[in-house]
Design a protein around this motif. Structure first.
Motif, PDB file in Angstrom:
ATOM      1  N   UNK A  61       7.768  10.175 -18.047  1.00 32.41           N
ATOM      2  CA  UNK A  61       7.667   9.093 -18.012  1.00 32.41           C
ATOM      3  C   UNK A  61       8.025   8.254 -17.072  1.00 32.41           C
ATOM      4  N   UNK A  62       8.016   7.262 -16.047  1.00 33.31           N
ATOM      5  CA  UNK A  62       8.953   5.998 -15.730  1.00 33.31           C
ATOM      6  C   UNK A  62       8.240   5.374 -15.042  1.00 33.31           C
ATOM      7  N   UNK A  63       8.428   4.493 -16.585  1.00 33.80           N
ATOM      8  CA  UNK A  63       7.909   3.078 -16.161  1.00 33.80           C
ATOM      9  C   UNK A  63       6.245   3.251 -16.662  1.00 33.80           C
ATOM     10  N   UNK A  64       5.643   3.517 -15.274  1.00 34.80           N
ATOM     11  CA  UNK A  64       4.151   3.263 -15.495  1.00 34.80           C
ATOM     12  C   UNK A  64       3.313   5.072 -14.545  1.00 34.80           C
ATOM     13  N   UNK A  65       4.318   5.048 -14.500  1.00 33.66           N
ATOM     14  CA  UNK A  65       4.359   6.519 -13.883  1.00 33.66           C
ATOM     15  C   UNK A  65       4.107   7.468 -14.509  1.00 33.66           C
ATOM     16  N   UNK A  66       3.329   8.357 -14.807  1.00 35.23           N
ATOM     17  CA  UNK A  66       3.017   9.847 -15.347  1.00 35.23           C
ATOM     18  C   UNK A  66       2.151  10.923 -15.162  1.00 35.23           C
ATOM     19  N   UNK A  67       2.355  12.041 -15.170  1.00 36.84           N
ATOM     20  CA  UNK A  67       1.562  12.569 -14.387  1.00 36.84           C
ATOM     21  C   UNK A  67       0.429  13.363 -15.918  1.00 36.84           C
ATOM     22  N   UNK A  68       0.211  12.562 -16.916  1.00 30.58           N
ATOM     23  CA  UNK A  68      -0.037  13.811 -17.681  1.00 30.58           C
ATOM     24  C   UNK A  68      -1.738  13.367 -18.280  1.00 30.58           C
ATOM     25  N   UNK A  69      -2.305  12.963 -17.124  1.00 27.30           N
ATOM     26  CA  UNK A  69      -4.183  13.188 -17.109  1.00 27.30           C
ATOM     27  C   UNK A  69      -4.091  14.443 -15.757  1.00 27.30           C
ATOM     28  N   UNK A  70      -3.805  13.869 -15.163  1.00 26.39           N
ATOM     29  CA  UNK A  70      -4.028  15.653 -14.130  1.00 26.39           C
ATOM     30  C   UNK A  70      -2.986  16.919 -15.336  1.00 26.39           C
ATOM     31  N   UNK A  71      -2.293  16.436 -15.407  1.00 28.70           N
ATOM     32  CA  UNK A  71      -1.590  18.342 -16.512  1.00 28.70           C
ATOM     33  C   UNK A  71      -2.983  18.046 -17.040  1.00 28.70           C
ATOM     34  N   UNK A  72      -3.151  17.255 -17.588  1.00 32.76           N
ATOM     35  CA  UNK A  72      -4.481  18.017 -19.338  1.00 32.76           C
ATOM     36  C   UNK A  72      -5.720  18.751 -18.064  1.00 32.76           C
ATOM     37  N   UNK A  73      -6.241  18.352 -17.377  1.00 33.79           N
ATOM     38  CA  UNK A  73      -6.977  18.522 -16.585  1.00 33.79           C
ATOM     39  C   UNK A  73      -6.475  20.283 -16.727  1.00 33.79           C
ATOM     40  N   UNK A  74      -5.728  20.270 -16.199  1.00 32.12           N
ATOM     41  CA  UNK A  74      -5.133  22.021 -15.834  1.00 32.12           C
ATOM     42  C   UNK A  74      -5.430  22.791 -16.937  1.00 32.12           C
ATOM     43  N   UNK A  75      -4.918  21.424 -17.665  1.00 35.95           N
ATOM     44  CA  UNK A  75      -4.541  22.693 -18.593  1.00 35.95           C
ATOM     45  C   UNK A  75      -5.841  23.474 -19.464  1.00 35.95           C
ATOM     46  N   UNK A  76      -6.579  22.323 -19.748  1.00 39.28           N
ATOM     47  CA  UNK A  76      -7.842  22.779 -19.661  1.00 39.28           C
ATOM     48  C   UNK A  76      -8.591  23.926 -18.636  1.00 39.28           C
ATOM     49  N   UNK A  77      -8.498  24.074 -17.627  1.00 32.92           N
ATOM     50  CA  UNK A  77      -8.799  24.937 -16.564  1.00 32.92           C
ATOM     51  C   UNK A  77      -8.357  26.166 -17.135  1.00 32.92           C
ATOM     52  N   UNK A  78      -6.490  26.542 -17.042  1.00 34.34           N
ATOM     53  CA  UNK A  78      -5.592  27.111 -18.071  1.00 34.34           C
ATOM     54  C   UNK A  78      -5.738  27.835 -19.262  1.00 34.34           C
TER      55      UNK A  78
END
Length: 113
Positions: A61-78
């Motif tokens: 996390x960098x201020x408001x920047x993060x990528x957790x939402x899209x990483x969650x999508x890829x985790x479900x696919x994996x």
């Protein structure tokens, strides 16, 4: 990529993760002036209104920047790959990605009328 407002995912299988491919996909799916948050991959350098997190140094996390939402999508696919499908051929990979993007995008809809 994931839209923060709608919570919808856009995903596509790509042959290359180079700058022109990834930035082309991002630009194709964003409106002008939209803030773009990515990891620290060099391919994203040069995007307009861009913030990143440096996963390479354990920054998530960098201020408001993060990528957790899209990483969650890829985790479900994996997890589906390992737990259910065990193999996704390159020929049909986009179909699997489309299926999971569709399921993700519909998950918040109420089934009771």
């Amino acid at each position: 990529m994931k839209d923060w407002e709608s919570n919808n995912v856009a995903a596509r299988v790509v042959a290359s993760t180079d700058k022109s491919t990834l930035q082309g996909f991002v630009r194709e799916h964003m409106e002008d002036g939209t803030k773009v948050c990515t990891d620290d991959a060099r391919a994203y350098v040069g995007l307009e209104n861009h913030e990143s997190v440096k996963h390479s140094v354990s920054e998530y996390v960098n201020g408001q920047a993060h990528t957790t939402g899209v990483e969650s999508f890829w985790a479900v696919l994996k997890r589906a790959y390992h737990g259910v499908y065990h193999h996704m051929s390159p020929k049909h990979l986009q179909r699997y990605v489309d299926r999971f993007a569709g399921k993700h995008n519909l998950r918040g809809l109420d089934t009771i009328q």
